[in-house]
Scaffold this active site. Structure first.
Site, PDB file in Angstrom:
ATOM      1  N   LYS A  80      23.948   9.415  -9.964  1.00  4.20           N
ATOM      2  CA  LYS A  80      23.535  10.540  -9.126  1.00  4.20           C
ATOM      3  C   LYS A  80      24.033  10.431  -7.691  1.00  4.20           C
ATOM      4  O   LYS A  80      24.193  11.448  -7.013  1.00  4.20           O
ATOM      5  CB  LYS A  80      22.013  10.685  -9.147  1.00  4.20           C
ATOM      6  CG  LYS A  80      21.467  11.099 -10.510  1.00  4.20           C
ATOM      7  CD  LYS A  80      19.961  11.298 -10.483  1.00  4.20           C
ATOM      8  CE  LYS A  80      19.448  11.701 -11.850  1.00  4.20           C
ATOM      9  NZ  LYS A  80      17.994  11.958 -11.858  1.00  4.20           N
TER      10      LYS A  80
ATOM     11  N   ASP B  14      15.994  18.008  -9.926  1.00  2.00           N
ATOM     12  CA  ASP B  14      14.933  17.054 -10.248  1.00  2.00           C
ATOM     13  C   ASP B  14      13.674  17.325  -9.423  1.00  2.00           C
ATOM     14  O   ASP B  14      12.557  17.329  -9.936  1.00  2.00           O
ATOM     15  CB  ASP B  14      15.400  15.621  -9.990  1.00  2.00           C
ATOM     16  CG  ASP B  14      16.278  15.073 -11.094  1.00  2.00           C
ATOM     17  OD1 ASP B  14      16.175  15.553 -12.238  1.00  2.00           O
ATOM     18  OD2 ASP B  14      17.069  14.151 -10.813  1.00  2.00           O
TER      19      ASP B  14
END
Length: 290
Positions: A70, A106
């Site tokens: 990420k 997220d």
């Protein structure tokens, strides 16, 4: 045909391919969703940049990005959404007009999950276990929802301190702090959010002593494989209001699918499908999804 995929390590058990493909069918779209598992190829996280470049060249609509990539992908993107830039983490890459744009669904996936799964819980003081990418997203979501204070605890004290400092910069002094004893932190907290790998199939266990859990505390889990982690089970048995990791997984996926396709997924339908996929005792009909 819309092409999408997931890049990360150890992603063989991921539910993302069937979840995205089935919802796309329901939306009248043809979508193929591939796994790019760096472990299977014996590649390091740094190879995620090569996957991004290859997917862009192949005409993909986008990629989801998971551990441990990420942060790695940031250097391979042309632009970032405001949230992705603030979090310095990307879990969704969208290819459009030759450019690669990074997003983070997220944090909003967690926030929507908490609002719908534990409506009305007090947020004056929340303890967060885990200061990695998932923890950073959760903390951002909590403070965006109006949490008064977030206490960040991590085995890596420096990482916890850095996250708390970044949160104070974005949300204001006094909104986040790091460190301290777990028992003392939970004694004054309204809720606990768990964002470490403990409880995953490959990392079984309970991240906090059961004795520290009680009815006055709500507990939210980020891990979703298995859906009922030991923390979820024990917290429920001890009278806590509990949120499993499934809602965050579904809401972040729904937002990513919308970014890939421009269509509006039905998150409730995706959650019903997710529950069937996550329960090994349930058989999913091949082409019938309610």
């Amino acid at each position: 045909m819309v092409l999408a995929g997931l890049v990360g390590s150890g992603i063989g058990p991921s539910l993302s391919p069937p979840l995205h493909e089935a919802e796309a069918r329901r939306l009248g779209l043809r979508l193929a969703y591939a796994r790019f598992d760096l472990d299977e190829w014996g590649l390091p996280a740094s190879a995620a940049g090569d996957v991004v470049a290859a997917a862009r060249a192949a005409g993909y609509a986008g990629l989801n990005v998971t551990h441990p990539c990420k942060q790695v992908v940031l250097a391979h993107l042309d632009e970032l959404s405001a949230d992705a830039a603030a979090l310095a983490a990307v879990n969704t890459v969208v290819f459009r007009d030759g450019a690669a744009a990074g997003h983070n669904t997220d944090w909003s996936g967690f926030a929507r999950g908490l609002e719908t799964g534990l409506p009305g819980v007090p947020l004056d003081s929340v303890v967060l276990l885990g200061a990695g990418g998932a923890g950073a997203a959760v903390a951002h979501g909590l403070l965006t929802l109006g949490a008064g204070r977030v206490r960040v605890l991590d085995l890596d004290a420096a990482r916890a301190g850095a996250l708390a400092a970044a949160l104070r910069d974005r949300f204001g002094a006094g909104r986040a702090r790091a460190g301290g004893a777990l028992d003392e932190a939970l004694a004054e907290a309204d809720g606990l959010v768990h964002a470490t790998p403990v409880g995953m199939a490959a990392h079984p266990g309970l991240p906090v002593p059961a004795a520290l859990l009680g009815p006055r505390l709500w507990v939210a889990e980020v891990v979703y494989r298995p859906l009922e982690t030991e923390l979820v089970r024990v917290a429920r048995e001890r009278g806590c209001r509990v949120l499993d990791g499934g809602r965050m997984a579904v809401f972040q996926a729904a937002e990513a699918l919308a970014l890939f396709t421009g269509a509006e997924p039905d998150a409730a339908r995706m959650r019903r499908h997710f529950d069937r996929l996550a329960d090994p005792g349930e058989r999913e009909p091949a082409d019938v999804l309610d």
